[in-house]
Motif scaffolding. Structure first.
Motif, short mmCIF file in Angstrom:
data_model
loop_
_atom_site.label_atom_id
_atom_site.label_comp_id
_atom_site.label_asym_id
_atom_site.label_seq_id
_atom_site.Cartn_x
_atom_site.Cartn_y
_atom_site.Cartn_z
N UNK A 130 4.36 3.49 7.89
CA UNK A 130 4.80 4.32 6.78
C UNK A 130 4.14 5.68 6.72
N UNK A 131 3.64 6.16 7.83
CA UNK A 131 3.01 7.48 7.85
C UNK A 131 1.57 7.48 7.41
N UNK A 132 0.97 6.32 7.17
CA UNK A 132 -0.43 6.27 6.78
C UNK A 132 -1.32 6.59 7.97
N UNK A 133 -2.36 7.34 7.72
CA UNK A 133 -3.32 7.71 8.76
C UNK A 133 -4.72 7.37 8.29
N UNK A 180 -8.28 7.75 7.01
CA UNK A 180 -8.90 8.76 6.16
C UNK A 180 -8.06 9.20 4.98
N UNK A 181 -6.79 8.79 4.93
CA UNK A 181 -5.92 9.16 3.80
C UNK A 181 -6.28 8.34 2.57
N UNK A 182 -6.02 8.92 1.40
CA UNK A 182 -6.14 8.16 0.16
C UNK A 182 -4.85 7.40 -0.05
N UNK A 183 -4.98 6.19 -0.58
CA UNK A 183 -3.82 5.35 -0.84
C UNK A 183 -4.12 4.46 -2.04
N UNK A 184 -3.08 4.00 -2.66
CA UNK A 184 -3.20 3.03 -3.74
C UNK A 184 -2.37 1.82 -3.35
N UNK A 185 -2.55 0.74 -4.07
CA UNK A 185 -1.79 -0.44 -3.69
C UNK A 185 -1.77 -1.50 -4.76
N UNK A 198 0.01 -2.47 9.37
CA UNK A 198 0.64 -2.41 10.70
C UNK A 198 0.32 -1.08 11.37
N UNK A 199 0.21 -1.11 12.67
CA UNK A 199 -0.06 0.11 13.43
C UNK A 199 1.23 0.72 13.96
N UNK A 200 1.09 1.81 14.67
CA UNK A 200 2.25 2.45 15.30
C UNK A 200 3.15 3.11 14.29
N UNK A 201 4.45 3.05 14.54
CA UNK A 201 5.43 3.72 13.68
C UNK A 201 5.78 2.90 12.45
N UNK A 261 0.85 -1.19 0.00
CA UNK A 261 0.00 0.00 0.00
C UNK A 261 0.89 1.24 0.00
N UNK A 262 0.60 2.18 -0.90
CA UNK A 262 1.39 3.39 -1.06
C UNK A 262 0.52 4.61 -0.82
N UNK A 263 1.00 5.50 0.03
CA UNK A 263 0.25 6.73 0.32
C UNK A 263 0.50 7.75 -0.77
N UNK A 264 -0.29 8.83 -0.76
CA UNK A 264 -0.07 9.91 -1.73
C UNK A 264 1.29 10.57 -1.54
N UNK A 265 1.86 10.47 -0.35
CA UNK A 265 3.18 11.03 -0.08
C UNK A 265 4.30 10.15 -0.62
N UNK A 266 3.97 8.96 -1.07
CA UNK A 266 4.96 8.07 -1.66
C UNK A 266 5.53 7.03 -0.73
N UNK A 267 5.12 7.02 0.53
CA UNK A 267 5.62 5.99 1.44
C UNK A 267 4.81 4.71 1.25
#
Length: 172
Positions: free
Chosen positions: A63-66, A68-73, A57-60, A24-30
């Motif tokens: 990859x900075x995903x929160x 409500x964020x949009x993500x692709x995968x 995975x939760x916590x740190x 899974x990749x966030x809009x920020x690229x992580x």
């Protein structure tokens, strides 16, 4: 619990299973790796997609995903061990596939290989090579077992003008 809800078209659902890995990749690229938890039993009648729930995975480690964020995968549909070689390195003779390995003495050794998947100009070699000896990349169709060759390095490719960075100048 943090999850990614992926909308997957109906024709691709048959290849996805619970327990499969997903990237899974966030809009920020992580990017972060998750696991398919479940697949919705029905498709949305308007969009013709089904939801696939991927646990992240939760916590740190997320990859900075929160929430409500949009993500692709991407779903990891399969993996296989083997070597990728250029299609030009494979020679078909008498119904079998071969590659030519180069010995330290400069002689080519014809190796019968078993091929797997193709990806662009590359082909997967499942059996027949071990990755220790260099292979002939081009011109293999002109060789016979035991021929003497000279190993050369491919020339470096110069950057074209189209790929060079552009600079801007302003005039007063």
């Amino acid at each position: 619990r943090l999850e990614w809800r992926a909308e997957v078209v109906g024709q691709d659902l048959a290849r996805i299973r619970s327990g499969q890995r997903a990237l899974v990749t966030s809009n920020a690229g992580t990017s972060v790796e998750g696991t398919v938890r479940s697949i919705a039993p029905t498709l949305d009648p308007a969009k013709r997609v089904a939801l696939v729930y991927v646990d992240l995975p939760g916590g740190t480690d997320n990859g900075g995903l929160k929430a409500g964020m949009y993500a692709s995968g991407q779903f990891i549909l399969g993996e296989a061990d083997g070597w990728l070689v250029p299609q030009t390195a494979v020679v078909s003779r008498d119904g079998f596939n071969y590659v030519f390995a180069v010995s330290p003495q400069g002689r080519v050794l014809q190796r019968k290989v078993s091929l797997g998947a193709r990806q662009g100009e590359l082909v997967q070699v499942l059996e027949g090579v071990d990755g220790e000896m260099p292979l002939v990349r081009a011109g293999a169709g002109f060789l016979n077992d035991g021929d003497i060759v000279r190993v050369t390095r491919a020339p470096a490719v110069a950057a074209s003008a189209a790929s060079a960075p552009a600079s801007a100048a302003s005039q007063p």
